[in-house]
Design a protein around this motif. Structure first.
Motif, PDB file in Angstrom:
ATOM      1  N   GLN A   6       0.851  -1.181   0.000  1.00  0.00           N
ATOM      2  CA  GLN A   6       0.000   0.000   0.000  1.00  0.00           C
ATOM      3  C   GLN A   6       0.890   1.234   0.000  1.00  0.00           C
ATOM      4  N   MET A  10      -0.486   9.496   2.031  1.00  0.00           N
ATOM      5  CA  MET A  10      -1.462  10.182   1.191  1.00  0.00           C
ATOM      6  C   MET A  10      -1.885  11.457   1.900  1.00  0.00           C
ATOM      7  N   ILE A  20      -7.690   4.490  -0.523  1.00  0.00           N
ATOM      8  CA  ILE A  20      -6.393   3.842  -0.325  1.00  0.00           C
ATOM      9  C   ILE A  20      -6.473   2.459  -0.956  1.00  0.00           C
ATOM     10  N   CYS A  22      -4.815  -1.190  -1.832  1.00  0.00           N
ATOM     11  CA  CYS A  22      -3.880  -2.177  -1.306  1.00  0.00           C
ATOM     12  C   CYS A  22      -3.766  -3.321  -2.313  1.00  0.00           C
ATOM     13  N   THR A  72      -9.720  -1.586  -2.137  1.00  0.00           N
ATOM     14  CA  THR A  72      -9.661  -0.145  -1.930  1.00  0.00           C
ATOM     15  C   THR A  72     -10.534   0.249  -0.751  1.00  0.00           C
ATOM     16  N   TYR A  86      -3.246   3.819   8.255  1.00  0.00           N
ATOM     17  CA  TYR A  86      -4.248   2.824   7.874  1.00  0.00           C
ATOM     18  C   TYR A  86      -3.529   1.576   7.371  1.00  0.00           C
ATOM     19  N   THR A 103      -0.356   2.999   5.586  1.00  0.00           N
ATOM     20  CA  THR A 103      -0.415   4.252   4.834  1.00  0.00           C
ATOM     21  C   THR A 103      -0.705   5.388   5.793  1.00  0.00           C
ATOM     22  N   VAL A 105      -2.115   8.748   6.382  1.00  0.00           N
ATOM     23  CA  VAL A 105      -3.033   9.707   5.763  1.00  0.00           C
ATOM     24  C   VAL A 105      -2.992  10.995   6.575  1.00  0.00           C
TER      25      VAL A 105
END
Lengths: 109, 114
Positions: A6, A10, A20, A22, A72, A86, A103, A105
Motif C-alpha cells: 500500500q 497520502m 487507499i 492495497c 480499496t 491505515y 499508509t 493519511v
C-alpha cells in the motif's frame, strides 16, 4: 500469509473522499481483507472487513474486485481527526495477520 | 464497561531482567494476541491464543513467553533472551469464529530497557 503493498502516505483536504488501494497478489482462497486505523501511541482500531465485492459500514467502504488481488478502502468526507495510519491486512479467518508499514493519511484544512 | 486493559502503561527494565506485561479483557473473547511495534513500523505478532490453555507462536516469539490459564488473561513475559526488547507492546482480543479478524486492542505498554 499474503503480503500486502500500500502507499506509504497520502494527503487530503477536509471534506474530500480518500481512497487507499492495497495490492495483495497472492491472496489465498480462505483469506479475508481487513483494514485498521491507528493513531500515535494507541492500539489499532478495526475499520472494516470483506471477502469479495463491496462492504459498507458507518465509517468506510471496502471495494474488492472479482480477482481479489487488490482492495480499496474509501473514507468519505474526511476530517482532521481521520489523520492516522491505515493498515491493510490479509489473513485467514483465524486472525493471524501480518501488518505492513501502513499508509499515513494526513488531512489538512 | 467492557474492554481490554494493559498495565503498566510505561515500564522500565534493566538489561538481563525478565518482565511481565499484563493483559486483561472482559469482553468474553476467546482469542487473544500479543504484538510488538517499533517506531515507524507496523505490528508484528509475538504469540496468539485461540482458546484457554493453548497458544501458538507468531512471527517473532523468540525471547518471549506467554500463558493462558484464564479466558480473561494473557500475560506476556519478556525474557532476558530477547535481545532488543525496547518497543511498544499491544495486546488484542477477538470473539473468534468468523470474527477472528475483528480484533480489539488495548492501550499498549511502552517498554524501555535501560
Amino acid at each position: 500469509l499474503a503480503k500486502t503493498t500500500q502507499p506509504i502516505s497520502m494527503d487530503s483536504y477536509e471534506g474530500q473522499e480518500v481512497n487507499i488501494t492495497c495490492s495483495h497478489n497472492n491472496i489465498a482462497t480462505n483469506d479475508y481483507i481487513t483494514w485498521y486505523q491507528q493513531f500515535p501511541s494507541q492500539g489499532p482500531r478495526f475499520i472494516i472487513q470483506g471477502y469479495k465485492t463491496k462492504v459498507t459500514n458507518e465509517v468506510a467502504s471496502l471495494f474488492i474486485p472479482a480477482d481479489r488481488k487488490s482492495s480499496t478502502l474509501s473514507l468519505p468526507r474526511v476530517s482532521l481527526s481521520d489523520t492516522a495510519v491505515y493498515y491493510c491486512l490479509v489473513g485467514d479467518s483465524w486472525g493471524k495477520f501480518q501488518f505492513g508499514a501502513g499508509t499515513q493519511v494526513v488531512v489538512t484544512p | 464497561d467492557g474492554g481490554i486493559t494493559q498495565s503498566p502503561k510505561y515500564l522500565f527494565r534493566k538489561e538481563g531482567q525478565n518482565v511481565t506485561l499484563s493483559c486483561e479483557q472482559n469482553l468474553n473473547h476467546d482469542a487473544m494476541y500479543w504484538y510488538r511495534q517499533d517506531p515507524g513500523q507496523g505490528l508484528r505478532l509475538i504469540y496468539y491464543s485461540q482458546i484457554v490453555n493453548d497458544f501458538q507462536k507468531g512471527d517473532i516469539a523468540e525471547g518471549y513467553s506467554v500463558s493462558r490459564e484464564k479466558k480473561e488473561s494473557f500475560p506476556l513475559t519478556v525474557t532476558s533472551a530477547q535481545k532488543n526488547p525496547t518497543a511498544f507492546y499491544l495486546c488484542a482480543s477477538s470473539i473468534g469464529g468468523p470474527r477472528y479478524n475483528e480484533q480489539f486492542f488495548g492501550p499498549g505498554t511502552r517498554l524501555t530497557v535501560l
